[in-house]
Design a protein around this motif. Structure first.
Motif, PDB file in Angstrom:
ATOM      1  N   SER A 168      41.551  36.082  77.440  1.00 58.01           N
ATOM      2  CA  SER A 168      40.902  36.252  78.745  1.00 58.01           C
ATOM      3  C   SER A 168      41.683  35.482  79.813  1.00 58.01           C
ATOM      4  O   SER A 168      42.459  34.573  79.508  1.00 58.01           O
ATOM      5  CB  SER A 168      39.463  35.753  78.692  1.00 58.01           C
ATOM      6  N   GLU A 169      41.475  35.855  81.073  1.00 59.81           N
ATOM      7  CA  GLU A 169      42.173  35.216  82.181  1.00 59.81           C
ATOM      8  C   GLU A 169      41.823  33.728  82.265  1.00 59.81           C
ATOM      9  O   GLU A 169      42.691  32.900  82.522  1.00 59.81           O
ATOM     10  CB  GLU A 169      41.798  35.940  83.473  1.00 59.81           C
ATOM     11  N   ASP A 170      40.549  33.395  82.016  1.00 60.35           N
ATOM     12  CA  ASP A 170      40.134  31.984  82.042  1.00 60.35           C
ATOM     13  C   ASP A 170      40.848  31.179  80.973  1.00 60.35           C
ATOM     14  O   ASP A 170      41.277  30.044  81.208  1.00 60.35           O
ATOM     15  CB  ASP A 170      38.617  31.869  81.848  1.00 60.35           C
ATOM     16  N   ASP A 171      40.993  31.742  79.779  1.00 63.90           N
ATOM     17  CA  ASP A 171      41.689  31.035  78.705  1.00 63.90           C
ATOM     18  C   ASP A 171      43.172  30.876  79.024  1.00 63.90           C
ATOM     19  O   ASP A 171      43.772  29.841  78.713  1.00 63.90           O
ATOM     20  CB  ASP A 171      41.507  31.758  77.377  1.00 63.90           C
ATOM     21  N   LYS A 172      43.765  31.868  79.654  1.00 63.62           N
ATOM     22  CA  LYS A 172      45.173  31.765  80.045  1.00 63.62           C
ATOM     23  C   LYS A 172      45.358  30.648  81.069  1.00 63.62           C
ATOM     24  O   LYS A 172      46.329  29.897  81.017  1.00 63.62           O
ATOM     25  CB  LYS A 172      45.670  33.093  80.620  1.00 63.62           C
ATOM     26  N   ILE A 173      44.426  30.541  81.994  1.00 66.31           N
ATOM     27  CA  ILE A 173      44.498  29.484  83.005  1.00 66.31           C
ATOM     28  C   ILE A 173      44.343  28.114  82.353  1.00 66.31           C
ATOM     29  O   ILE A 173      45.079  27.180  82.662  1.00 66.31           O
ATOM     30  CB  ILE A 173      43.449  29.711  84.112  1.00 66.31           C
ATOM     31  N   ARG A 174      43.394  27.984  81.431  1.00 64.02           N
ATOM     32  CA  ARG A 174      43.220  26.712  80.723  1.00 64.02           C
ATOM     33  C   ARG A 174      44.484  26.350  79.943  1.00 64.02           C
ATOM     34  O   ARG A 174      44.902  25.194  79.917  1.00 64.02           O
ATOM     35  CB  ARG A 174      42.021  26.796  79.781  1.00 64.02           C
ATOM     36  N   ALA A 175      45.107  27.329  79.305  1.00 55.53           N
ATOM     37  CA  ALA A 175      46.325  27.080  78.542  1.00 55.53           C
ATOM     38  C   ALA A 175      47.460  26.658  79.473  1.00 55.53           C
ATOM     39  O   ALA A 175      48.230  25.742  79.154  1.00 55.53           O
ATOM     40  CB  ALA A 175      46.711  28.326  77.757  1.00 55.53           C
ATOM     41  N   MET A 176      47.559  27.299  80.626  1.00 62.21           N
ATOM     42  CA  MET A 176      48.588  26.937  81.592  1.00 62.21           C
ATOM     43  C   MET A 176      48.398  25.501  82.078  1.00 62.21           C
ATOM     44  O   MET A 176      49.358  24.742  82.181  1.00 62.21           O
ATOM     45  CB  MET A 176      48.540  27.905  82.784  1.00 62.21           C
ATOM     46  N   MET A 177      47.147  25.127  82.345  1.00 54.88           N
ATOM     47  CA  MET A 177      46.863  23.744  82.766  1.00 54.88           C
ATOM     48  C   MET A 177      47.221  22.760  81.657  1.00 54.88           C
ATOM     49  O   MET A 177      47.774  21.700  81.912  1.00 54.88           O
ATOM     50  CB  MET A 177      45.386  23.601  83.161  1.00 54.88           C
ATOM     51  N   SER A 178      46.915  23.113  80.446  1.00 58.29           N
ATOM     52  CA  SER A 178      47.237  22.254  79.306  1.00 58.29           C
ATOM     53  C   SER A 178      48.749  22.109  79.161  1.00 58.29           C
ATOM     54  O   SER A 178      49.256  21.013  78.926  1.00 58.29           O
ATOM     55  CB  SER A 178      46.623  22.840  78.037  1.00 58.29           C
ATOM     56  N   GLN A 179      49.483  23.212  79.307  1.00 60.73           N
ATOM     57  CA  GLN A 179      50.942  23.170  79.204  1.00 60.73           C
ATOM     58  C   GLN A 179      51.551  22.321  80.317  1.00 60.73           C
ATOM     59  O   GLN A 179      52.481  21.556  80.084  1.00 60.73           O
ATOM     60  CB  GLN A 179      51.523  24.584  79.281  1.00 60.73           C
ATOM     61  N   SER A 180      51.015  22.439  81.523  1.00 60.00           N
ATOM     62  CA  SER A 180      51.588  21.691  82.637  1.00 60.00           C
ATOM     63  C   SER A 180      51.345  20.187  82.509  1.00 60.00           C
ATOM     64  O   SER A 180      52.096  19.391  83.044  1.00 60.00           O
ATOM     65  CB  SER A 180      51.031  22.202  83.966  1.00 60.00           C
ATOM     66  N   ASN A 181      50.297  19.798  81.795  1.00 56.31           N
ATOM     67  CA  ASN A 181      49.994  18.375  81.618  1.00 56.31           C
ATOM     68  C   ASN A 181      50.604  17.792  80.357  1.00 56.31           C
ATOM     69  O   ASN A 181      50.572  16.585  80.161  1.00 56.31           O
ATOM     70  CB  ASN A 181      48.474  18.162  81.571  1.00 56.31           C
ATOM     71  N   SER A 182      51.167  18.599  79.494  1.00 57.61           N
ATOM     72  CA  SER A 182      51.647  18.101  78.199  1.00 57.61           C
ATOM     73  C   SER A 182      52.795  17.116  78.329  1.00 57.61           C
ATOM     74  O   SER A 182      52.915  16.198  77.523  1.00 57.61           O
ATOM     75  CB  SER A 182      52.048  19.280  77.293  1.00 57.61           C
ATOM     76  N   GLU A 183      53.667  17.264  79.335  1.00 55.36           N
ATOM     77  CA  GLU A 183      54.767  16.329  79.511  1.00 55.36           C
ATOM     78  C   GLU A 183      54.278  14.931  79.886  1.00 55.36           C
ATOM     79  O   GLU A 183      54.967  13.945  79.648  1.00 55.36           O
ATOM     80  CB  GLU A 183      55.709  16.831  80.587  1.00 55.36           C
ATOM     81  N   TYR A 184      53.114  14.838  80.468  1.00 60.18           N
ATOM     82  CA  TYR A 184      52.578  13.553  80.923  1.00 60.18           C
ATOM     83  C   TYR A 184      51.628  12.929  79.908  1.00 60.18           C
ATOM     84  O   TYR A 184      50.993  11.929  80.198  1.00 60.18           O
ATOM     85  CB  TYR A 184      51.888  13.738  82.283  1.00 60.18           C
ATOM     86  N   ASP A 185      51.548  13.501  78.744  1.00 59.47           N
ATOM     87  CA  ASP A 185      50.690  12.976  77.693  1.00 59.47           C
ATOM     88  C   ASP A 185      51.247  11.634  77.228  1.00 59.47           C
ATOM     89  O   ASP A 185      52.446  11.494  76.989  1.00 59.47           O
ATOM     90  CB  ASP A 185      50.664  13.975  76.529  1.00 59.47           C
ATOM     91  N   PRO A 186      50.409  10.595  77.085  1.00 61.65           N
ATOM     92  CA  PRO A 186      50.903   9.275  76.656  1.00 61.65           C
ATOM     93  C   PRO A 186      51.553   9.297  75.279  1.00 61.65           C
ATOM     94  O   PRO A 186      52.389   8.445  74.979  1.00 61.65           O
ATOM     95  CB  PRO A 186      49.644   8.403  76.619  1.00 61.65           C
ATOM     96  N   ILE A 187      51.242  10.273  74.446  1.00 52.90           N
ATOM     97  CA  ILE A 187      51.839  10.365  73.124  1.00 52.90           C
ATOM     98  C   ILE A 187      53.333  10.678  73.218  1.00 52.90           C
ATOM     99  O   ILE A 187      54.112  10.249  72.394  1.00 52.90           O
ATOM    100  CB  ILE A 187      51.110  11.428  72.271  1.00 52.90           C
ATOM    101  N   GLN A 188      53.719  11.412  74.245  1.00 45.81           N
ATOM    102  CA  GLN A 188      55.120  11.807  74.418  1.00 45.81           C
ATOM    103  C   GLN A 188      55.943  10.583  74.628  1.00 45.81           C
ATOM    104  O   GLN A 188      56.779  10.299  75.222  1.00 45.81           O
ATOM    105  CB  GLN A 188      55.264  12.802  75.563  1.00 45.81           C
TER     106      GLN A 188
END
Length: 145
Positions: A125-145
């Protein structure tokens, strides 16, 4: 008899305010428009803009020449406040990898979507795609990285 033509930005037709002399002050024009339109000065203020030049008249003592055309907008007392938009993102859905209860069950989970390179062609769904995009954009800033 001199006149100034005015119209509210939401209307199509011009109305006319008549006066004696070669010009009218902005304060007097506002007063006459409010009287003709039955507006109360305590409820709103008027923003007056020249219809040809799009110049906004702000000084109450400025002289508006006869036979001018102006656009009128009602504004709240104290001026126009900037239109701020607030976006609320529910991070609990993104972190848990679950969809909203109102959504129908997606064919691809959020965790799988977050790893997908081309979200535009993903079967979700479009909502799930948006959530995934937000998750991908924040992954570089994850403290685990």
């Amino acid at each position: 008899m001199s006149c100034v033509h005015y119209k509210f930005s939401s209307k199509l037709d011009y109305n006319t305010v008549t006066f004696d002399g070669l010009h009218i002050t902005l304060a007097e024009l506002k007063r006459q428009i409010m009287g003709r339109e039955r507006l109360k000065a305590t409820d709103c203020d008027l923003q007056i803009t020249n219809a040809q030049t799009r110049e906004e008249y702000t000084d109450e003592e400025v002289h508006i020449p006869k036979h001018s055309s102006v656009i009128v907008r009602r504004t709240p007392i104290g001026g126009v406040k900037p239109a701020g938009r607030t976006f609320i993102v529910d991070r609990s859905d993104m972190a848990a990898g679950s969809s909203r209860p109102t959504d129908s069950s997606p064919s691809v989970s959020l965790a799988q979507l977050s790893k997908t390179a081309n979200l535009a062609e993903a079967n979700a769904s479009e909502d799930d795609k948006i959530r995934a995009m937000m998750s991908q954009s924040n992954s570089e800033y994850d403290p685990i990285q």
